[in-house]
Design an enzyme around this catalytic site. Structure first.
Site: not given
Length: 782
Positions: A18, A36
């Site tokens: 990320r 996520n």
């Protein structure tokens, strides 16, 4: 202006994915978010067409070191005019499950920081970042976020939280992030000075100086010839000086391992190269984030004790992969140490301090930490052939993993694996998830570990099984565990023949769809006649209809004394003598090295077994290797699994390196044509006996034997591919973990056929669970 929703599956959680997405979004000046989800990661990205294209290219080409994209679905969506930046949003649980990240060796950046005296984590034994550190071993549930791990018990200090929440920081959302002020600590337990029982919870924080002194003391004890237990990533290691014969011998006696090789950890790659030959590919794997133990060609010197791997050509070596390993060497531990699993023979590795104190009573001291290991994991073991790595034990660094199943049924399946190298696998309707190495299933502790692992995987994957699949052998402990599990849930049990499961495991690993010839050579497995012990088999396998038909095998031979013949291998040697020489076998025996081993009484017993109308029979390639090792005098008992074949390989390697390919010819053999093609090795046995009596070089005999095995396989396969119209052959079974044998197969077969060996799924019995699960997942009438 363009806008896309991007759904990514693969290894994209716990590996810095990320913040990586955030950084390239900032660079390319696109807006949106990344999040996520249970299955992986979802990205919403919006911007000018050229910027979006560059973003997508970077997404594919600039992945973090441990990340992997298995599938990326890009969908055009409506423009969101309210977006004005790119940010990382809170994780969200969904029904679909992603891949839990594997444990990663400590990265170079963290090692450099650990030895930087001006860094606040100077000499901190739990240093990590988004590119390294524990993952699988600390996770309790998915998605992989700190509250779902055993690090949830440690509240982050302000400095750690600042790093954790900063997308530009290397520790952004590094779930195990900690420091001296807020993280776990190491403690020292000395057998003579501490009371038992005790609890992790009773240990309060220790000072920085105390912790460093504890580690320093352990390093000194190793250097002075002691044996210590050290708590690591997936459990405890038992550690001693690899050059100290007395310490190694003491460890051997305690573990009941007379000659089974120990792995050694070298302080760095240069030290490793003083004890083994290491090429560039092997170096790459040694220093990789998975950091396995690699079997490497040993050098002929006395740097380490001869008791480490007596009589073998290869030695298992690995490099430091946890901060504690680097610190032990920093504080003066010997440059090469034995670092073996913290357990007795066949037991699972100890993971908790209380368990270590109870079971690892050989340790002079125990260095333990208070970061709970939720999922125990041994070190992975592998070898390199060419540019590929082949796993012998799949554990830390390679677990979890998964295999796609296209066209599978809708059942949810638990596969119970085999016995000698236990593992389970779970099929969730889309993928198969095999487990880490569990242990030898005859051990009660390993059976409990099996139950623990099965329950954990089913919970993570949110699977309630519709059925259990197991081995055909009714007396396998793994079969009994499968039946126990199924009875508790009132679900059916299906059985798959052992060697067919081996074949299916290769097909599952490579997603092979065309028919293949499968060659499965191993030590044991119940045949589908429910009487013969198979182990030298050829199958015609059709993934299209999931058929696996036996079309050839090694000629049946008496298995004298049943399973005992796998230990007392001179029995197999005498059995082959009788098959090759008939009544003259007892006279031939007098001229062979094994004559002094086998008594007249035992010889008469073996001959009487042959005269009986019913006796156990086998086609096992493993027993053939045992027999040859005994006939030529290299070994008369298997002191551990595959001991004799390893001695045979070591002897053959010496001859292989000294002689050109053309100088050493294979022995003779016969192919018998029946309903199935049968390899009769009797001519080879007679020639080997003649060579032994003539006093010919044992290494040459061993090499000729290996070449004969390969030549017989080649001749059968050459015939079968014509008869069955396929150009693909797959190899599985523990025999093909013989590195020399694999090399000889590649030399003999050349490029004429497509050849597949198990790679990341071990070809020994640990890999069986994948094949079992694949078979059940693809069967239409289950």
């Amino acid at each position: 202006m363009k806008a896309y929703k991007i759904q990514i599956r693969g290894i994209v959680q716990g590996v810095g994915f990320r913040p990586f997405v955030w950084r390239i979004a900032e660079r390319e000046k696109v807006v949106g978010y990344v999040r996520n989800e249970s299955y992986g990661v979802v990205i919403f990205v919006q911007g000018e067409a050229v910027s979006i294209d560059r973003f997508l290219d970077s997404l594919r080409d600039e992945l973090p070191p441990a990340a992997r994209i298995d599938d990326m679905k890009i969908t055009s969506v409506n423009i969101n005019e309210k977006l004005n930046d790119f940010h990382i949003v809170e994780s969200r649980a969904t029904d679909e499950i992603g891949l839990i990240p594997a444990d990663l060796a400590v990265c170079r950046d963290c090692v450099d920081e650990m030895f930087n005296s001006s860094n606040r984590r100077y000499l901190y034994p739990f240093i990590n970042c988004t590119n390294c550190g524990p993952r699988f071993t600390i996770i309790r549930n998915v998605p992989y976020d700190r509250p779902m791990t055993t690090m949830s018990e440690f509240d982050m200090c302000d400095e750690c939280r600042s790093e954790y929440e900063n997308p530009a920081n290397r520790r952004y959302h590094a779930q195990p992030i900690s420091c001296y002020n807020c993280g776990p600590a190491y403690f020292l337990w000395e057998r003579n000075n501490n009371k038992y029982p005790f609890s992790l919870r009773n240990h309060s924080a220790t000072s920085i100086a105390d912790m460093q002194n504890n580690i320093k003391r352990v390093a000194q004890i190793i250097s002075s010839g002691g044996i210590v237990a050290v708590h690591g990533i997936g459990g405890f290691h038992l550690i001693c000086d690899a050059s100290n014969d007395k310490a190694v011998s003491r460890l051997r006696r305690w573990k009941n391992r007379q000659t089974k090789p120990f792995a050694v950890m070298a302080a760095d790659i240069d030290i490793a190269r003083t004890i083994a030959y290491i090429d560039d590919i092997e170096k790459q794997y040694l220093k990789s984030s998975s950091a396995p133990i690699l079997l490497l060609k040993r050098r002929n010197n006395n740097i380490i004790s001869e008791l480490i791997a007596p009589g073998l050509a290869y030695i298992g070596i690995f490099l430091p992969y946890a901060p504690i390993h680097y610190l032990l060497f920093y504080y003066g531990a010997p440059a090469v140490i034995v670092a073996t699993s913290g357990n007795k023979r066949d037991e699972p590795i100890a993971k908790d301090p209380e368990d270590a104190v109870k079971r690892l009573d050989i340790a002079d001291v125990i260095l333990f930490h208070n970061r709970e290991i939720y999922n125990r994991a041994d070190d992975s073991v592998a070898f390199v052939n060419g540019e590929k790595i082949y796993l012998i034990r799949r554990a830390r660094g390679f677990i979890p993993c998964r295999y796609d199943v296209s066209g599978g049924n809708s059942l949810k399946i638990l596969a119970s694996g085999a016995d000698m190298k236990g593992a389970i696998a779970v099929y969730n309707g889309k993928h198969i998830y095999p487990s880490q190495y569990i242990g030898e299933m005859s051990d009660p502790l390993a059976q409990n570990f099996w139950r623990e692992t099965a329950n954990n995987f089913l919970r993570w994957l949110r699977v309630e099984p519709d059925a259990v699949v197991c081995d055909l052998h009714p007396d396998y402990y793994s079969t009994r565990l499968a039946v126990e599990f199924a009875n508790r849930r009132d679900i059916p049990v299906y059985k798959v023949q052992h060697h067919c499961a081996h074949a299916w495991s290769v097909i599952a690993e490579y997603n092979i769809k065309n028919p293949v010839i499968a060659v499965v050579f191993d030590g044991t497995g119940l045949g589908d006649d429910l009487e013969t012990i198979w182990g030298g088999e050829f199958f015609y396998v059709k993934p299209e209809d999931m058929s696996c038909r036996r079309i050839g095998h090694i000629k049946k031979i008496v298995l004298p004394g049943g399973d005992a013949a796998a230990v007392k291998i001179y029995r197999m040697a005498y059995s082959y003598l009788i098959q090759a020489f008939g009544d003259d076998a007892k006279y031939v025996l007098k001229y062979l090295p094994m004559y002094k081993i086998i008594s007249d009484f035992e010889r008469n017993v073996l001959e009487n077994i042959y005269s009986q109308s019913r006796h156990p029979m086998t086609t096992s390639a493993g027993r053939l290797f045992d027999a040859i090792a005994s006939l030529i005098g290299l070994a008369f008992e298997n002191e551990y699994e595959a001991y004799a074949p390893m001695k045979l390989e070591a002897s053959a390697i010496i001859a292989y390196e000294k002689n050109s390919k053309e100088e050493v010819e294979p022995y003779q053999f016969t192919i018998l044509e029946n309903d199935e093609k049968i390899i009769d090795y009797s001519p080879m046995i007679r020639q080997i006996v003649n060579d032994v009596i003539a006093g010919n070089d044992v290494g040459i005999i061993s090499l000729r034997f290996h070449k004969t095995v390969v030549e017989a396989i080649y001749k059968l396969v050459e015939n079968m591919i014509v008869e069955y119209g396929t150009d693909t052959v797959v190899f599985s079974g523990g025999v093909f973990q013989n590195k020399l044998l694999m090399k000889l197969i590649y030399e003999r077969f050349g490029d004429s056929l497509k050849k597949y060996f198990n790679e990341k799924n071990p070809s020994n019995d640990q890999g069986i669970a994948l094949g079992q699960a694949f078979f059940a997942a693809k069967m239409r009438d289950v």
